[in-house]
Each structure stands twice: as C-alpha cells, then as structure tokens.
Design an enzyme around this catalytic site. Structure first.
Site: not given
Length: 852
Positions: A296-297
C-alpha cells in the site's frame, strides 16, 4: 518493549540505568559499550545529537574486533561529516577493495573476470529525512549487535555479506529536529498531541540545509549530500539497498512488497525478492505481535527515491516506514488510545534492519547470480522499444556540457555519431514518430551498456503507468528537463564518432582591447556570468532584438559588455570580463565595432542597461519550505548572487523601498498579506518594484484588485450535461474519482512569446513540468501572456481527464505593468527540485531582464 524486541532478535536487552557506564569510564576500560552505557541514557529516552551519534559510531568501530571501518565520504552544507560504516568479517575487510572491484566486474563496469562466490553487498541508509530521527537511534543498536563478538547471529550474517551502513544521510535536518525537540520537550515527555513538543516550527527538520527533500534527489543529485553519497554508491552498486523512514504517528509499520504502480523496468526477480525480504520481516513482526502493512501507498515508479534509484541500478531497493515522524517525539498518544514510544519505534527499525541483513546473507548465491544476470541482460538484450537516444550536438554547448557531465556522474556511457544519417524515431519536441536526421558528432547514448535500464528510465518519452494512483511525478525525461533537441530511435547506431572539436575556453588569453564583448544567452552558465559581472560593478547591456555583427547572428537576450560605460575599471576591464567568462564556462565574442550589419546597433535604445537588482525573498510560516529552498539554493549555489531572506513574521515592518525585486515562493499568503499589507505591496510595485509571484503566490493574487491574473470560470455547460447519477459513487472509489482532477508531474509544451524579456534565450516553446491544474485566463489589457498552454500541448506523464480540460487555453507565465513596476506571474515553478534545468533561464530572465 524495546528490550523484548531486541532479545527476540538475538541482541542483548538494555542494561538497567543503574548499570550504565559513562564515556569516560569506557575510555579507561576499553570495553565495547552498549548505546545506553556509552550515552548515559537508554535508547528511546531522548534524541541523540549528531556529533554524539558519530562518537558512538567511532567507539563501536574501534571495538569491533576488526569487523568495522568508518569511511568518510563528504560533508553537508553546514559542514557536518558524512560517513558510512563498512562491516564484514576481518577476512573480508582485509580484501574489501577487491570485493568492491569484483562487484563492479559483476556489473560489467570494470574489466576482468568476476567471481560469483563473492559476498552480497548490502547498503542501509538511515535518517534521510532529518525529523524521522528514530533511524539514527536504531542504527546505534544495529551497529552494536554487528560489533558484539558474543552475537552469534550477526557473526553468521557477515559470513555472506558486506555491509555499508550510513548512520545519518541528512545530518543538518536531523540536528535541526533533535536540538528543537530536546529544547522544548517536557521533563517528563508529554504524550498529548497538543503539546508543544509535537508541533515542529517552520521549516521542520525533514529537509537539508536548503530545504530540499534528499529522498527526491537520488537521480538528480542537485544537493551536495546527494552527489557525494552517490559517488560512493556507484563505486559499489550493492545488491540490496534499504532506506529507513517514518510516516504519520497513527500508522503502524510498512515493509515490502511495495504498492503498485511498479515501474515496468522493475524485473520479475526484483519483484519476487521484495516479497522474500518482506517474508523475513513478517516473521519477526508476527513473532512480536507488531502491527504492519504491505503493498500500500509506497510504490516503485518515480526514479529518484531510495528504493527506485537503487532498483534501476540492479539492487533490491526497499523503503521501510515506521509510524511516528517528527510529530511523535518520545511519547505520543495515538487516536486509538495507545501510546507510541520512541523505544518501540527503535525496536521496529532495529528488527527490520537485521531481518534485511539476514535475508541477504541466507539468499546470497541467488542475489549474486541475479545481479550479474541483470547487467548481462542490460548489455546484450536491453529492455524497451528504443535502442538509441540521440541528443543534437548543435545548439547550446553550455547545456550540452551540463548534460554530458550528468551522464558521467551516473556512469552512463555515451559517444558521438560518426556521420550524418537519416532514420526514423520519436522526436521529443514534436511528440511524434517521424523521419529524423542524425548529424555527425551528435551525442549518442546506446542501450547496449551496463546502465541501460537507468538510461531507459531517464530517457523514456512516456513512462508506462500501470496504475494512476502513484506517489509522485510521472514524467521526467532528460531531453525535456535539459530542453535539448533529442530523438529516441528503435535502431542501434554507432557511437564511435569523434568528439566535436571544442573551441578553447580561454577568454583570459585573448589580447587587445575590442569595442565590446558579446555573450549569447542560453543557459544557467550565462546567468551565472551576468551575476558575477554585476557584482564586480561591470556595466552590462542586453539586446532586446536580434542583430548580426561581424558575421555572427545573435538573438534577443544577448549580453553586450561595452568599453564605454566601464571606463572606471580602466585596464582591469578586459581581464575582469574575460576571467569571469572563463570561470562561468561562457564563450565571449570580441567585436571591433558598435555597428551591426542587421538589427540594432550596440548603442541602440533596444540594447538596454541591466541594473544590479537588490533582491529579497520571503520565507517562514505560510511559505512552502521546499519552494523557498529552491529559490535560496538557486541564488547561493547556482548563480552566486546575493539575496536577502525576509521572515514572513516581520515582513510588514520591512521598508520594501530598500529592494528592487521581491520573490514570493509557493505558499499560502492569506495570513501574510491582509488588505492593508497588500495595498502597501502594490504601492511598492507602482514605485518601480518587481514582484515575482510563484505558484501559490500567483493563485493568492489572482482576482485581487489591480492584479490582472484571473481564474477561468467553471464549466457550467459540463455540469448541466452531467448525469444526475454521477453523485452515486462507491465510497471505495473516492481516491480514484479524485485522480481525474489531478495532474501528477506531467510534461506540457508551453507556447512562448520569446520577444518578451521573460522568454529571452528560448525558442517558441518550453517544456514545463506541470504539477497543478493551472486554470487561469489569459491576462487582459496591460498584461503580457509570455507562456501559455493552448490545445494539444500534452507531452508526457499522467493528467486526469478533468485536469486536461483545465490545462487547455491556460496562462502559465507572464507579466503586467503596474505603475513603474511589474508583477511577474509564474503559475508553474521553473526551479522545481532544482533538477528541471530548462527552466532556470526563465527565472534568470524574471530576475534580471523584465522591467529593465
């Protein structure tokens, strides 16, 4: 929790405070001390000053039984040391340079037969963001564990690895944060998020001395720290690089695998091994019941991060993110009711460090084999459609020199075209595949070389983006950045041509006393030359129109330095002008007459005097620290021209009449300029001042009384036509819905009016790295629309559909007359991160030419 975490990893638990030993005692006993024993406080009790950190590094190295060596590699702008700790078995340290050279042979960057039974090289970077200061606390425990002869685990890891550990990549930022925090913290650290110790003042400790983000500077190396570090990095080219960071205090811990988008040139093995190292970390975090997330991210796309740049140089590059950052201090009450401590944060980074080393050690044969394959493939079967990149040799020699110097810093091989030849390729300037003509002595960069993946990434016209949700800019191609006419070819062409014969840059050796000296105006070197002349009180003029003299053609912006007007310099005149040209890298033309065979004569009113401006720039609360830093760095490090920094907190008391130019970097000026202060600013401009308003400063002035800049009205017709069901959107798609309104560092072709002084030295276009949905009308009567976006001016990068609509028929750069002064609007920032070389002349024009 820290002691528990370290014990689980095989390291010793912290000694209780009563057992601590002072540094003085340690010097007497000569024993290897734990961090707590050496410092006099437990790790996690406070933040350690940088000088003390380095003293502990020296102590551990001196007591490591031959397993460590400190190698200085440079210093910061504030003269703090930069160094790495080399770690290995005594046998490997004794032959360390042979291991290094063998690693370069594996990569094909050094001749000779490479040994594949070599140890894996692992580079760990801590604290590149100064206020993510847990890194430099954790590294002390990591170094202790590696030096401790009783630690069987780490001794085993070193049988198969050589480590390069940078304990603090950004000492200036670290010290700014640590000194502030240790000064304001409560005697018993206050965990309340509202406490003073959780609110850093402007500009914070994240950035270096010039407020540049060093973790966005890996590929560009605009900063002293980056250039010095990457010089050493490219002498090693490790198989694994890990970069230790922090994120918001309410977040847990992040480690690989990374999020999408992965750049298409991250290999299958690199993707796989990200997961392998992630598994090693997961095992430790699961055992300790620590929260974490993956995938994620943090993506692997933009090439100038501490995970992507190493990846494009053959490594397994990774980012580690611990919840905390400058906000967390020593204790922080999180939104979930738990309290995050510095000791906990240290334990997590310590665990990830050792897990990474362990993974590299236990998978060393695979790492070495795939590292060699990576570079073998690069040389023999490079990735991508294009096999050759050509940069025109004619045109701007100064910019071309800066470009080839950049290639050399990156270890990118290049040559020259041996002859004129016609072929087909992608023309960066037209944005089309077409017939192109390569000229003899054009610069040729072949993909058949060890660094071909890096070449592809840095030159690719339009990077393939597998997911539009990405963390940073999405276009950066060097031909656009340097503003050089270039082509991408599908064919492989020869690079064995002779280098162009260079005119000897030895202006000082010239003799005689010509009527005037003439210097073309093309690039940053020319701005530096003008800066130095003005500071030496040399009278300089600028040609407002093209002219021809003694068989040479000169464009608007050409500098004219006449003997007339400089009589006070006497015999020093010629020597001074020639010497400054030499030191700036500028070629002078000496002319014997003020008569021009076409265009304005040198004494014409179109050849105007360039005044030496007294310049100020605003900094402080409300101003973007990085945007200010870009301006500050431009003056001090790039052109060497004096600038006065004015704090936003006392700006209203400054007599602006003392200054000729005031620069407002990007920021929110609503609290800096109330209505009364704005009127005072306009009065100063009307009296002859020049106001340069950049990005958010332009947006602040837009629509205000007497300022011509206006935003475009909303597209009401589109709203009327929209379906009423448009509001029925899934919550999970909210982030993707917003992406349609964003432009993420895309390259656009700006149309220029190069008859205006703001665009002197350019052709009719400039490639801008647009990072915001510029939505401005063209300036009305009394204003000059010097740079605009018309239709179909997109070149590269991601821009959402709604953003593209706004970026049509839009104002970008221009000026308006206001009384005897001028307001110069720069809705786009030509100094962004210091690496967009093509924009620096534009800023120099605003500084020295507009309004003259």
């Amino acid at each position: 929790m820290l002691a528990c975490g370290l014990a689980l990893l095989g390291g010793p638990a912290m000694l209780p405070a009563t057992a601590q030993t002072t540094p003085a005692t340690s010097a007497e006993t000569g024993a290897l001390l734990t961090p707590a024993q050496f410092l006099g406080y437990e790790l996690g009790a406070r933040f350690t000053p940088h000088a003390t950190l380095l003293r502990y590094v020296e102590h551990v190295s001196a007591h490591s039984t031959g397993r460590m060596r400190v190698q200085p590699y440079g210093s910061t702008y504030e003269n703090r040391p930069l160094e790495v700790v080399q770690v290995g078995t005594p046998e490997n340290l004794a032959r360390l340079d042979d291991i290094r050279q063998n690693n370069l042979r594996l990569a094909g960057l050094q001749s000779g037969t490479a040994r594949t039974e070599a140890p894996a090289v692992v580079w760990l970077s801590y604290n590149i963001h100064g206020n993510e200061a847990v890194s430099s606390e954790a590294v002390m425990q990591v170094l202790y564990d590696l030096a401790n002869p009783q630690n069987e685990q780490t001794r085993e890891y070193l049988q198969h690895t050589v480590l390069l550990i940078d304990p603090c990549v950004n000492p200036d930022g670290h010290e700014r944060y640590a000194q502030w925090y240790n000064r304001v913290r409560a005697q018993t650290p206050n965990a309340s998020p509202y406490a003073w110790e959780h609110h850093e003042p402007w500009p914070g400790g994240r950035y270096n001395h010039y407020y540049f983000d060093l973790n966005r500077d890996w590929a560009w190396q605009t900063q002293q720290e980056s250039r010095q570090r990457l010089t050493l990095y490219n002498q090693w080219l490790p198989q694994v690089h890990a970069d230790f960071h922090e994120m918001g205090p309410d977040d847990p811990y992040y480690f690989s695998p990374a999020a999408k988008p992965y750049h298409e040139d991250i290999t299958d093995f690199q993707r796989k091994f990200q997961g392998v190292i992630g598994d090693y970390n997961r095992t430790v975090f699961d055992k300790n019941n620590w929260l974490y997330f993956t995938r994620e991210t943090y993506d692997l796309f933009y090439p100038s991060y501490g995970d992507t740049y190493p990846s494009f140089n053959g490594a397994i590059g990774m980012t580690y993110e611990q919840g905390g950052s400058g906000r967390a201090g020593v204790r922080y009450a999180k939104a979930d009711g738990d309290t995050l401590t510095l000791a906990q944060r240290i334990s997590h980074h310590h665990a990830a460090s050792l897990a990474t080393i362990r993974a590299a050690s236990e998978r060393q044969p695979e790492l070495i084999r795939e590292f060699k394959k990576y570079f073998d493939d690069a040389r023999t079967k490079p990735r991508g459609t294009y096999k050759t990149f050509v940069v025109a040799g004619a045109g701007d020699p100064g910019q071309l020199k800066a470009f080839t110097q950049y290639l050399e810093r990156q270890q990118i091989q290049y040559g020259y075209a041996p002859r004129r030849q016609r072929t087909r390729g992608f023309n960066y300037f037209s944005g089309k595949e077409e017939n192109v003509q390569v000229e003899a002595q054009d610069v040729v960069v072949s993909m058949f070389q060890p660094k071909s993946t890096l070449v592809k990434v840095l030159f690719e016209p339009r990077p393939a983006l597998e997911d539009s949700l990405t963390y940073d800019i999405t276009a950066w191609a060097l031909p656009y950045s340097f503003g050089l006419k270039s082509y991408a070819l599908k064919d492989r062409i020869a690079t064995d041509g002779k280098a162009p014969s260079k005119a000897t840059l030895n202006n000082s050796a010239a003799t005689g006393q010509p009527y005037a000296y003439v210097a073309r105006w093309n690039n940053l070197q020319d701005v530096r030359f003008l800066s130095r002349l003005l500071q030496q009180k040399v009278k300089v003029r600028v040609a407002g129109r093209a002219f021809e003299a003694e068989g040479q053609k000169y464009q608007p912006g050409t500098l004219v330095i006449t003997r007339t007007g400089n009589e006070t310099l006497g015999a020093k005149f010629d020597q001074l002008v020639r010497a400054q040209a030499d030191s700036s890298g500028v070629m002078l033309q000496a002319v014997k007459s003020g008569f021009s065979t076409s265009g304005a004569d040198l004494g014409s009113g179109y050849v105007r005097n360039v005044a030496r401006p007294n310049v100020a720039v605003v900094a402080g609360e409300g101003v973007s620290s990085t945007a200010f830093g870009e301006v500050w760095h431009f003056f001090e490090q790039q052109i060497g021209y004096p600038v006065t920094v004015l704090g936003s907190d006392y700006l209203r008391s400054v007599p602006l009449a003392k200054f000729d130019v005031l620069i407002l970097p990007d920021g929110d000026y609503s609290d800096i300029y109330n209505e009364r202060q704005l009127e005072a600013l306009k009065t100063w401009v009307r009296g002859g001042g020049r106001l340069i308003a950049m990005e958010g400063a332009s947006a602040f002035l837009a629509g205000k009384k007497d300022f011509l800049l206006r935003t475009k009205p909303a597209d009401s017709s589109a709203t009327k036509k929209a379906s009423p069901y448009r509001l029925l959107k899934p919550y999970a798609n909210a982030e993707r819905e917003q992406i349609g309104q964003r432009v993420q560092g895309s390259v656009y072709r700006v149309q220029l009016d190069n008859t205006h002084p703001l665009a002197f030295g350019y052709g009719d276009t400039y490639f801008a790295l647009v990072r915001d949905t510029l939505n401005y009308r063209f300036l009305g009567e009394g204003g000059w629309n010097v740079g605009v976006l018309k239709r179909d001016n997109y070149a590269a990068g991601f821009a959402g559909r709604q953003a593209r609509r706004k970026l049509t028929d839009t104002f970008v750069f221009g000026a308006q007359d206001m009384g005897r002064g001028q307001v110069i609007y720069m809705a786009d920032n030509p100094l962004f991160r210091g690496f967009w070389q093509g924009g620096k002349l534009l800023f120099g024009n605003a500084l020295f030419f507009v309004g003259q």
